[in-house]
Scaffold this motif. Sequence first.
Motif, short mmCIF file in Angstrom:
data_model
loop_
_atom_site.label_atom_id
_atom_site.label_comp_id
_atom_site.label_asym_id
_atom_site.label_seq_id
_atom_site.Cartn_x
_atom_site.Cartn_y
_atom_site.Cartn_z
N LEU A 158 -31.99 -37.35 -17.17
CA LEU A 158 -31.37 -36.39 -16.26
C LEU A 158 -31.69 -34.96 -16.68
CD1 LEU A 158 -27.86 -38.05 -15.78
CD2 LEU A 158 -29.84 -38.17 -14.27
N ASP A 159 -31.36 -34.03 -15.80
CA ASP A 159 -31.60 -32.62 -16.08
C ASP A 159 -30.52 -31.79 -15.40
OD1 ASP A 159 -32.75 -30.33 -17.02
OD2 ASP A 159 -34.69 -30.61 -16.03
N SER A 160 -30.48 -30.53 -15.74
CA SER A 160 -29.52 -29.61 -15.14
C SER A 160 -29.68 -29.58 -13.62
CB SER A 160 -29.73 -28.21 -15.71
OG SER A 160 -28.91 -27.27 -15.09
N GLY A 161 -28.56 -29.65 -12.91
CA GLY A 161 -28.58 -29.59 -11.45
C GLY A 161 -28.62 -30.94 -10.77
N ASP A 162 -28.80 -32.02 -11.52
CA ASP A 162 -28.89 -33.34 -10.91
C ASP A 162 -27.55 -33.75 -10.28
OD1 ASP A 162 -31.55 -33.78 -11.43
OD2 ASP A 162 -31.21 -34.95 -13.24
N HIS A 163 -27.66 -34.32 -9.08
CA HIS A 163 -26.49 -34.88 -8.39
C HIS A 163 -26.46 -36.38 -8.65
CE1 HIS A 163 -25.57 -31.37 -5.68
NE2 HIS A 163 -26.80 -31.06 -6.05
N SER A 197 -25.27 -29.28 -30.56
CA SER A 197 -24.26 -29.18 -31.61
C SER A 197 -24.95 -29.25 -32.97
CB SER A 197 -23.24 -30.30 -31.48
OG SER A 197 -23.85 -31.55 -31.83
N LYS A 198 -24.20 -29.04 -34.03
CA LYS A 198 -24.77 -29.13 -35.38
C LYS A 198 -25.28 -30.53 -35.68
CE LYS A 198 -21.95 -25.42 -37.34
NZ LYS A 198 -20.93 -25.05 -38.35
N LYS A 199 -24.72 -31.52 -34.97
CA LYS A 199 -25.16 -32.90 -35.18
C LYS A 199 -26.26 -33.29 -34.19
CE LYS A 199 -20.78 -34.55 -37.09
NZ LYS A 199 -19.69 -35.56 -36.97
N GLY A 200 -26.75 -32.32 -33.42
CA GLY A 200 -27.86 -32.59 -32.52
C GLY A 200 -27.48 -33.16 -31.16
N LYS A 201 -26.20 -33.10 -30.82
CA LYS A 201 -25.77 -33.60 -29.52
C LYS A 201 -25.89 -32.50 -28.47
CE LYS A 201 -22.83 -37.48 -30.74
NZ LYS A 201 -21.57 -38.19 -30.41
N GLN A 202 -26.19 -32.94 -27.24
CA GLN A 202 -26.40 -32.00 -26.14
C GLN A 202 -25.08 -31.66 -25.46
OE1 GLN A 202 -29.45 -30.55 -24.60
NE2 GLN A 202 -27.69 -29.38 -23.86
N HIS A 203 -24.79 -30.39 -25.34
CA HIS A 203 -23.60 -29.93 -24.63
C HIS A 203 -23.92 -29.90 -23.14
CE1 HIS A 203 -20.09 -26.78 -24.52
NE2 HIS A 203 -19.78 -27.93 -23.99
N ILE A 204 -23.10 -30.56 -22.30
CA ILE A 204 -23.33 -30.56 -20.86
C ILE A 204 -22.07 -30.09 -20.14
CG2 ILE A 204 -25.06 -32.40 -20.96
CD1 ILE A 204 -22.93 -34.30 -19.78
N SER A 231 -24.95 -27.70 -15.75
CA SER A 231 -25.87 -26.98 -16.64
C SER A 231 -25.84 -27.61 -18.02
CB SER A 231 -25.49 -25.50 -16.74
OG SER A 231 -24.19 -25.35 -17.28
N LEU A 232 -26.81 -27.22 -18.85
CA LEU A 232 -26.91 -27.70 -20.22
C LEU A 232 -26.60 -26.56 -21.17
CD1 LEU A 232 -30.26 -29.71 -19.92
CD2 LEU A 232 -27.92 -30.52 -19.48
N GLY A 233 -25.83 -26.86 -22.21
CA GLY A 233 -25.52 -25.86 -23.22
C GLY A 233 -26.38 -26.05 -24.46
N GLU A 265 -13.95 -31.21 -9.83
CA GLU A 265 -13.17 -31.21 -11.07
C GLU A 265 -14.16 -30.93 -12.18
OE1 GLU A 265 -10.88 -34.67 -12.44
OE2 GLU A 265 -10.11 -34.76 -10.40
N GLU A 266 -14.09 -29.76 -12.79
CA GLU A 266 -15.09 -29.37 -13.77
C GLU A 266 -14.66 -29.73 -15.20
OE1 GLU A 266 -16.56 -25.39 -13.32
OE2 GLU A 266 -16.39 -25.46 -11.13
N ALA A 267 -15.65 -30.10 -16.00
CA ALA A 267 -15.39 -30.47 -17.40
C ALA A 267 -16.67 -30.27 -18.20
CB ALA A 267 -14.91 -31.92 -17.49
N ASP A 268 -16.59 -30.49 -19.50
CA ASP A 268 -17.78 -30.42 -20.33
C ASP A 268 -17.63 -31.41 -21.48
OD1 ASP A 268 -15.76 -28.60 -21.55
OD2 ASP A 268 -17.33 -28.30 -23.04
N GLY A 269 -18.73 -31.71 -22.15
CA GLY A 269 -18.70 -32.66 -23.25
C GLY A 269 -20.04 -32.68 -23.96
#
Length: 257
Positions: free
Chosen positions: A221-226, A244-251, A239-241, A172-176
């Motif tokens: 954590l890092d990209s690819g971690d299970h 954001s403008k507020k400095g948050k990491q898109h994952i 993956s990592l995106g 089930e794929e998602a992002d945040g």
Amino acid sequence: MSVYQHFRKDEHPFVEQALEWLNRVESRYEAKLTEFLDPRQQDILAQLNGDDEVVQLSFFGGVPDAERKRALIYPFYEEDLAERFQIVLYELIYPEKFVTLEHRDVLGTMTGAGIKREKFGDIVMAEGRIQVAAAAEVSAYLEANITQAARAKVTLRPIEFGEALQPEEAWEEADGFVSSLRLDVVLSEIYRLPRGKTAPYIKNGRVKVNWKIVDQPAYQLDSGDHLSVRGLGRSRVFSLGDLSKKGKQHIYYGKKS
């Protein structure tokens, strides 16, 4: 530049082991068959081998889309035939009309019988059927000692690889967006829990990162971690995106459904 700097400190022992395997095959021209490796270990081994033209590397787990696989490291002039991986695929015969077995029941039965986790691969469940791949060197022991799972009597029946089940699980794929890549923060996003409620899972040894228990909420954590959380299921940071403008990491992540 040391090769070790490309990997986390807790991965260094496996990196050292993998380098030894690769160097041995290159210097002696003798193939090496490993135990069952988890996906992260497979990734590390593949990275270390790179595009080597002398030493070849293949993986096989006995079932379609296997997570846990044995690796065959061999000289370029040899072939990676399925029989060289020395895997036996079993179907568990049990009274499925009267008993429901879960993954943890089978896993507990195998490890409870004294079989090391490295000696068997994926446990696949579909349509009420259960299959497990195991190293051929422990097959006789398994067949003699695996006679019960939970409260059900079971028998292990060897089957052909062509009879392997297709796993029913899907991502089930998602992002945040997360404030950091701390383990507790990312778990909070993926499992929709208040951050304070993720800490007990971590500190009580209920969380694994790349198949190893991690009990530090600040673990990065890092990209690819299970990931897996006992009672909540498995997930993965795909993956990592961009920030954001507020400095948050898109994952981008997924959960097993």
